[in-house]
Design an enzyme around this catalytic site. Structure first.
Site, short mmCIF file in Angstrom:
data_model
loop_
_atom_site.label_atom_id
_atom_site.label_comp_id
_atom_site.label_asym_id
_atom_site.label_seq_id
_atom_site.Cartn_x
_atom_site.Cartn_y
_atom_site.Cartn_z
N HIS A 477 45.15 35.02 47.58
CA HIS A 477 46.34 35.90 47.70
C HIS A 477 47.59 35.04 47.83
CE1 HIS A 477 49.20 38.78 49.53
NE2 HIS A 477 48.45 39.71 48.96
N PHE A 478 48.10 34.49 46.77
CA PHE A 478 47.63 34.66 45.38
C PHE A 478 47.21 33.29 44.87
CE2 PHE A 478 50.64 38.04 46.14
CZ PHE A 478 49.98 39.14 45.64
#
Length: 562
Positions: A477-478
């Protein structure tokens, strides 16, 4: 195609635009005038180290040094400890300030009006890279080898580049990839290049024209700025320094309208092959004139005029060659040099720097996860180190040891994941297999921040939170640009409020929730909690000195049923 030195000195090119810096266009004549002024001042030095932020000053300095008969030394970084380590390799060091000072002091009598241009074979350069021992390893080159590589590459790219396109660089010109693509290639082909340092997209995304050629690295393409979707379309995007993952290649293609062209090679070899990833397992295509083969260990060896002449050069890259097409795929390295953020990092050098610290007895550096290319370290601390760990905690201990390494290495070589153990794991043969080391990271992913300060004034509390770089919530993430998920920030605020104010864990409503700026790995943030018991609500705010407000909101809890 005319040579690098000849193009700079050809009177016909005096009015030809060469580079852009600070919004000003510099012609070849402008650059040559400064080369003429600087060259006589450098005649007393035979080995000149040059490290510049400005590509224009860099071009002036390397050309003046070659004209003065000196060998140009290209330090990999300008860190003081690193320069001290290679100080025996040079007798003069020039950075931007030193070059400007010498140009300002040059007088009319200094101008070199009668010069003989050096042959490309006599323009000598020395680059530095990490060998298997971790020491800075000198790699000698000549301008002739660089020009030979450009000669075979130019026909591949020229049909795709429109007239008037500029070479826009995000990578450093201190390394061979940047030197070739940002400096020597545009001079030889009379293309304008950008000279301002612009290592981040935010520094140059407003200065891209239609058809420009972008010189980038995998680190840049894995961290594309959202506003790039609105910039003019480049004609080519080059990437080198390490393999680019398919997801980043696809995202770049979608956002910028051009599939990146990757160049595979090394400081020792220069360019070897190229590819564009349009699907899974796209192979590498050798550059024209490059022969490839495998040794008995399955490692790639290469031969070309610009690499080692008639001799084969042996790499440590494990490969598979398709005999029918002549293409090949890569399958990791056989030595202990890894690529982090597109830069070649010696694990041995990181370990050696740590062992020199009075806080560390032994250490092993590694990439703990193939899907997460952050550098990690398993360390056995000295008694002094263990005392410090007990006092300041794991997060700040890692920061302290990063500072030890930062005396010698660039940021890419600073570990972000740490495990402190009493003894390094080993198998029955006394070896330290990778799977045992990686298991330490898999078993110990932290789930919460480290709370190091807690100030309380009745129903108002301020917490200072250190977020470890290997916090579990950052994973995925991410990819390539990890940030703390908003739902985690909300969860932490609820948990801390429940524990500190003795209020119900069950929150009935969340209002005025705002996420302003992302929280990134390694950050220190303040969590401010303000409890209003009469209205059954708690205001929370995450903020930091560097970024200001990150997020805020109001938590309202449910009253127990009577």
């Amino acid at each position: 195609m005319t040579g690098f030195i000849a193009n700079l000195h050809d009177p016909k090119n005096a009015a030809t635009a060469l580079c852009v810096e600070g919004g000003r266009v510099f012609c070849a004549g402008d650059i040559l005038a400064d080369i003429d002024r600087l060259c006589p001042i450098l005649r007393q030095s035979s080995r000149i180290a040059i490290h510049c932020q400005s590509a224009r000053l860099f071009l002036i300095a390397i050309t003046a040094a070659w004209r003065a008969g000196a060998t140009v030394i290209f330090p990999a970084t300008d860190r003081p400890a690193y320069l001290d380590g290679i100080s025996s390799q040079f007798d003069l060091y020039l950075d931007d300030a030193a070059i400007r000072e010498r140009l300002a002091s040059a007088t009319a009598t200094n101008i070199d009006s009668h010069m003989t241009l050096p042959a490309a074979t006599d323009c000598r350069a020395v680059f530095f890279t990490s060998g298997s021992t971790g020491d800075a390893k000198p790699i000698p080159k000549t301008l002739a080898l660089i020009e030979a590589e450009i000669t075979i590459q130019e026909p591949l790219w020229q049909p795709h580049i429109p007239k008037g396109a500029r070479i826009v660089g995000l990578v450093s010109h201190q390394h061979i990839y940047g030197l070739i693509f940002r400096i020597v290639w545009p001079v030889m082909t009379k293309r304008v290049f950008t000279a301002d340092p612009a290592p981040y997209w935010e520094m140059m995304q407003g200065d891209i024209n239609n058809g420009d050629v972008l010189i980038t690295s995998p680190a840049h393409l894995k961290n594309l700025h959202p506003d790039l979707a609105d910039v003019p379309r480049p004609s080519l995007i080059f990437s080198s320094g390490g393999p680019l993952d398919l997801a980043a290649a696809r995202e770049t293609t979608a956002m910028l309208g051009t599939c990146p062209t990757e160049i595979y090679g090394s400081t020792e070899t220069g360019g070897i092959a190229h590819r564009q990833q349009t699907g899974d397992n796209c192979p590498w295509h050798p550059l024209p004139g490059v022969e490839v083969a495998l040794n008995d260990a399955g490692c790639l060896r290469v031969r070309a005029a610009h690499i080692a002449g008639d001799d084969w050069y042996q790499t440590e890259d494990i490969a598979k060659i398709n005999d029918a097409t002549g293409t090949f795929t890569l399958h990791g390295r056989a030595d202990r040099v890894v690529k982090v953020e597109g830069k070649r990092i010696s694990l041995g050098a990181v370990e050696r720097h740590l062992r020199q610290s009075h806080l560390v007895e032994d250490a092993i550096a590694l990439i703990p996860d193939d899907d997460d290319r952050r550098l990690g370290v398993v360390a056995v601390l000295s008694p002094a180190g263990r005392d410090m760990l007990a006092e300041i905690g794991r997060f700040r201990m890692g920061r302290q040891l990063r500072r030890e390494i930062a005396k010698f290495e660039d940021d890419a070589a600073l570990p972000q994941r740490w495990r402190f153990v009493d003894q390094l794991p080993s198998d029955s043969q006394g070896k330290r297999p990778l799977h045992l080391l990686r298991a330490l990271f898999a078993e110990m992913e932290p789930l919460t921040p480290e709370i190091v300060i807690q100030n309380r004034d009745d129903d108002r509390v301020n917490l200072s939170l250190h977020l470890p770089t290997d916090l579990l919530y950052f994973r995925g993430h991410f990819p390539g640009m990890p940030i703390l998920p908003g739902v985690v920030q909300l969860h932490w605020a609820v948990d801390q409020a429940a524990a500190l104010f003795d209020v119900p864990v069950t929150i009935g409503e969340v209002t005025q929730l705002k996420y302003r700026k992302p929280i990134t790995p390694g950050s220190t943030v303040m969590l401010e909690l303000d409890c209003d018991r009469d209205k059954a609500k708690i205001k929370f705010r995450y903020h930091s000195d560097a970024e200001g407000d990150h997020s805020s909101g109001i938590l309202k809890w449910r009253e127990a049923a009577s």
